[in-house]
Write a protein that holds these residues in place. Structure first.
Motif, PDB file in Angstrom:
ATOM      1  N   ASP A  99       8.462  15.163  -2.740  1.00 38.92           N
ATOM      2  CA  ASP A  99       9.523  14.415  -1.918  1.00 38.92           C
ATOM      3  C   ASP A  99       9.089  13.630  -1.015  1.00 38.92           C
ATOM      4  N   PRO A 100       9.237  12.293  -0.835  1.00 43.15           N
ATOM      5  CA  PRO A 100       8.914  11.482   0.053  1.00 43.15           C
ATOM      6  C   PRO A 100       9.069  12.001   1.585  1.00 43.15           C
ATOM      7  N   PHE A 101       9.935  13.164   1.821  1.00 44.05           N
ATOM      8  CA  PHE A 101      10.240  13.533   3.112  1.00 44.05           C
ATOM      9  C   PHE A 101       9.495  14.783   3.266  1.00 44.05           C
ATOM     10  N   GLY A 102       8.491  15.099   2.369  1.00 42.56           N
ATOM     11  CA  GLY A 102       7.549  16.113   2.844  1.00 42.56           C
ATOM     12  C   GLY A 102       7.579  17.341   1.940  1.00 42.56           C
ATOM     13  N   SER A 103       8.554  17.595   0.942  1.00 41.52           N
ATOM     14  CA  SER A 103       8.512  18.815   0.150  1.00 41.52           C
ATOM     15  C   SER A 103       7.825  18.732  -1.189  1.00 41.52           C
ATOM     16  N   ARG A 104       7.187  19.577  -1.736  1.00 38.32           N
ATOM     17  CA  ARG A 104       6.705  19.569  -3.099  1.00 38.32           C
ATOM     18  C   ARG A 104       7.567  20.430  -3.861  1.00 38.32           C
ATOM     19  N   GLU A 105       8.253  19.624  -4.860  1.00 41.26           N
ATOM     20  CA  GLU A 105       8.943  20.080  -5.896  1.00 41.26           C
ATOM     21  C   GLU A 105       8.277  21.092  -6.662  1.00 41.26           C
ATOM     22  N   GLY A 106       8.915  22.443  -6.556  1.00 42.09           N
ATOM     23  CA  GLY A 106       8.255  23.480  -7.454  1.00 42.09           C
ATOM     24  C   GLY A 106       7.373  24.337  -6.440  1.00 42.09           C
ATOM     25  N   GLY A 107       7.466  24.052  -5.176  1.00 44.41           N
ATOM     26  CA  GLY A 107       6.718  24.810  -4.201  1.00 44.41           C
ATOM     27  C   GLY A 107       7.147  26.125  -4.063  1.00 44.41           C
ATOM     28  N   PRO A 108       6.539  27.192  -3.189  1.00 46.94           N
ATOM     29  CA  PRO A 108       6.870  28.370  -2.692  1.00 46.94           C
ATOM     30  C   PRO A 108       8.107  28.376  -2.067  1.00 46.94           C
ATOM     31  N   ALA A 109       8.996  29.361  -2.349  1.00 44.18           N
ATOM     32  CA  ALA A 109      10.378  29.360  -1.329  1.00 44.18           C
ATOM     33  C   ALA A 109      10.142  30.391  -0.554  1.00 44.18           C
ATOM     34  N   SER A 110      10.948  30.393   0.647  1.00 44.96           N
ATOM     35  CA  SER A 110      11.124  31.293   1.652  1.00 44.96           C
ATOM     36  C   SER A 110      12.391  31.944   1.952  1.00 44.96           C
ATOM     37  N   ALA A 111      12.871  32.521   1.139  1.00 46.75           N
ATOM     38  CA  ALA A 111      14.444  32.940   1.454  1.00 46.75           C
ATOM     39  C   ALA A 111      14.933  33.457   2.931  1.00 46.75           C
ATOM     40  N   ARG A 156       0.938  -1.319   0.002  1.00 44.63           N
ATOM     41  CA  ARG A 156      -0.069   0.017   0.128  1.00 44.63           C
ATOM     42  C   ARG A 156       0.870   1.412   0.024  1.00 44.63           C
ATOM     43  N   VAL A 157       1.865   1.188   0.850  1.00 46.75           N
ATOM     44  CA  VAL A 157       2.949   2.264   0.989  1.00 46.75           C
ATOM     45  C   VAL A 157       3.461   2.454  -0.218  1.00 46.75           C
ATOM     46  N   LEU A 158       4.068   1.423  -1.145  1.00 47.89           N
ATOM     47  CA  LEU A 158       4.566   1.705  -2.409  1.00 47.89           C
ATOM     48  C   LEU A 158       3.783   2.281  -3.528  1.00 47.89           C
ATOM     49  N   ARG A 159       2.335   1.627  -3.412  1.00 51.17           N
ATOM     50  CA  ARG A 159       1.605   2.148  -4.360  1.00 51.17           C
ATOM     51  C   ARG A 159       1.050   3.678  -4.194  1.00 51.17           C
ATOM     52  N   MET A 160       1.117   4.009  -3.149  1.00 51.98           N
ATOM     53  CA  MET A 160       0.643   5.745  -2.767  1.00 51.98           C
ATOM     54  C   MET A 160       1.868   6.282  -3.211  1.00 51.98           C
ATOM     55  N   GLN A 161       3.093   5.731  -3.018  1.00 52.15           N
ATOM     56  CA  GLN A 161       4.193   6.425  -3.759  1.00 52.15           C
ATOM     57  C   GLN A 161       4.197   6.497  -5.088  1.00 52.15           C
ATOM     58  N   ARG A 162       3.634   5.378  -5.750  1.00 49.74           N
ATOM     59  CA  ARG A 162       4.080   5.072  -7.256  1.00 49.74           C
ATOM     60  C   ARG A 162       2.872   6.161  -7.987  1.00 49.74           C
ATOM     61  N   ASP A 163       1.634   5.952  -7.198  1.00 48.33           N
ATOM     62  CA  ASP A 163       0.460   6.487  -8.067  1.00 48.33           C
ATOM     63  C   ASP A 163       0.205   7.606  -7.604  1.00 48.33           C
ATOM     64  N   HIS A 164       0.335   8.315  -6.472  1.00 47.33           N
ATOM     65  CA  HIS A 164      -0.038   9.478  -5.989  1.00 47.33           C
ATOM     66  C   HIS A 164       1.153  10.388  -5.525  1.00 47.33           C
ATOM     67  N   TYR A 165       2.485   9.984  -5.508  1.00 53.84           N
ATOM     68  CA  TYR A 165       3.473  10.672  -5.307  1.00 53.84           C
ATOM     69  C   TYR A 165       3.310  11.400  -3.785  1.00 53.84           C
ATOM     70  N   HIS A 224      11.018   6.749 -10.500  1.00 53.63           N
ATOM     71  CA  HIS A 224      11.464   6.671  -9.165  1.00 53.63           C
ATOM     72  C   HIS A 224      12.735   6.575  -8.846  1.00 53.63           C
ATOM     73  N   ALA A 225      13.262   7.070  -9.838  1.00 53.10           N
ATOM     74  CA  ALA A 225      14.919   7.127  -9.649  1.00 53.10           C
ATOM     75  C   ALA A 225      15.327   8.264  -8.635  1.00 53.10           C
ATOM     76  N   GLU A 226      14.579   9.379  -8.873  1.00 55.59           N
ATOM     77  CA  GLU A 226      15.059  10.277  -8.110  1.00 55.59           C
ATOM     78  C   GLU A 226      14.407  10.232  -6.709  1.00 55.59           C
ATOM     79  N   THR A 227      13.344   9.702  -6.387  1.00 57.11           N
ATOM     80  CA  THR A 227      13.135   9.198  -4.934  1.00 57.11           C
ATOM     81  C   THR A 227      14.010   8.432  -4.346  1.00 57.11           C
ATOM     82  N   THR A 228      14.172   7.469  -5.013  1.00 60.34           N
ATOM     83  CA  THR A 228      15.327   6.339  -4.590  1.00 60.34           C
ATOM     84  C   THR A 228      16.576   7.178  -4.049  1.00 60.34           C
ATOM     85  N   ALA A 229      16.962   8.222  -4.953  1.00 59.44           N
ATOM     86  CA  ALA A 229      18.195   8.875  -4.869  1.00 59.44           C
ATOM     87  C   ALA A 229      18.207   9.635  -3.328  1.00 59.44           C
ATOM     88  N   ARG A 230      16.764  10.227  -3.121  1.00 58.09           N
ATOM     89  CA  ARG A 230      16.735  11.196  -2.042  1.00 58.09           C
ATOM     90  C   ARG A 230      16.764  10.249  -0.881  1.00 58.09           C
TER      91      ARG A 230
END
Length: 266
Positions: A114-126, A73-82, A237-243
């Motif tokens: 990102d599997p650790f909680g960040s959305r790529e392309g999200g707003p920045a806070s410099a 279930r975890v792997l499907r949610m990562q694969r299908d829903h990111y 999923h190569a980049e997910t694995t890399a992270r």
């Protein structure tokens, strides 16, 4: 029971096995649907609290059919829903409590989270970039693609132009092709600035940079075959694995430093 992508039961499902399984047996069951999964990935999901296998007196993991279904279930949610692992864990915990929780529709790879909680392309806070803690638990919402200018970077980390020029001369930080600095660069700058307050100069940090580059090379050795895989889902999923591997490498590095400090004479 384990389901195929089309929803039908597959031959040799985990549900058909009543005896506890080794991690190798679990890997074999999962790989039909998830060819990119590895033992390290299963261990990582365990370390994140997504699955809790039993342990034998000698310390070996023993997985039940329910554990394998949970991993699937975890792997499907990562694969299908990111979805990030934090959200996946909350979803599973809600299901364990008997609650009905709807999942979002399948996400496009360009909206990958990102599997650790960040959305790529999200707003920045410099002004307040969030760093990852050495164990990978912090900075989960740090942006990854938005950039800040040189003046914004200096203001964010409280540094002077001369300091930034010196950091760049040692290769500790550098702008992207458009001249801006991403969130990772801001995080590095803040850490370098903090170390400088303890008297550690950029020249002292070259060994840290060299170690990081070697660790990145090890991660790339694992990820490169995934990027060349004929299965597009595996490539995605190569980049997910890399992270995930990078986070484990950071944890190992931090643990080894702490261990080395304990063994040194005071």
């Amino acid at each position: 029971m384990l389901q195929s992508r089309s929803g039908g039961a597959r031959r040799g499902t985990a549900a058909a096995k009543s005896a506890p399984m080794s991690i190798g047996a679990v890997l074999n069951l999962l790989r039909d649907e998830f060819p990119e999964v590895t033992i390290s990935k299963i261990r990582f999901l365990e370390s994140e609290g997504l699955v809790e296998p039993q342990r034998t007196p000698s310390g070996y993991r023993k997985f039940t059919a329910a554990d394998v279904e949970r991993l699937s279930r975890v792997l499907r949610m990562q694969r299908d829903h990111y979805l990030p692992l934090r959200v996946i864990k909350e979803h599973l915990d809600a299901l364990d409590r008997g609650e009905e929780v709807a999942l979002p529709g399948p996400a496009r790879p360009s909206d990958a989270i990102d599997p650790f909680g960040s959305r790529e392309g999200g707003p920045a806070s410099a002004a307040a970039p969030q760093d990852r803690d050495p164990d990978g638990s912090g900075g989960a919402d740090a942006p990854r693609t938005a950039r800040v200018g040189r003046a914004e970077l200096l203001a964010a980390v409280g540094a002077e132009e001369e300091q930034l020029a010196e950091w760049e001369s040692y290769g500790l930080i550098g702008p992207a092709g458009d001249g801006g600095y991403d969130a990772e660069a801001v995080a590095v700058a803040r850490i370098v600035a903090d170390l400088g307050r303890y008297g550690l100069e950029p020249r002292h940090l070259r060994v840290v940079k060299a170690s990081a580059e070697r660790e990145a090379g090890l991660v790339e050795q694992v990820v490169a075959p995934l990027r060349r895989h004929r299965n597009p889902q595996t490539r995605a999923h190569a980049e997910t694995t890399a992270r995930e591997l990078a986070t484990l490498a950071v944890r190992l590095h931090a643990a080894l430093v702490r261990s080395a400090l304990k063994t040194r004479p005071h």
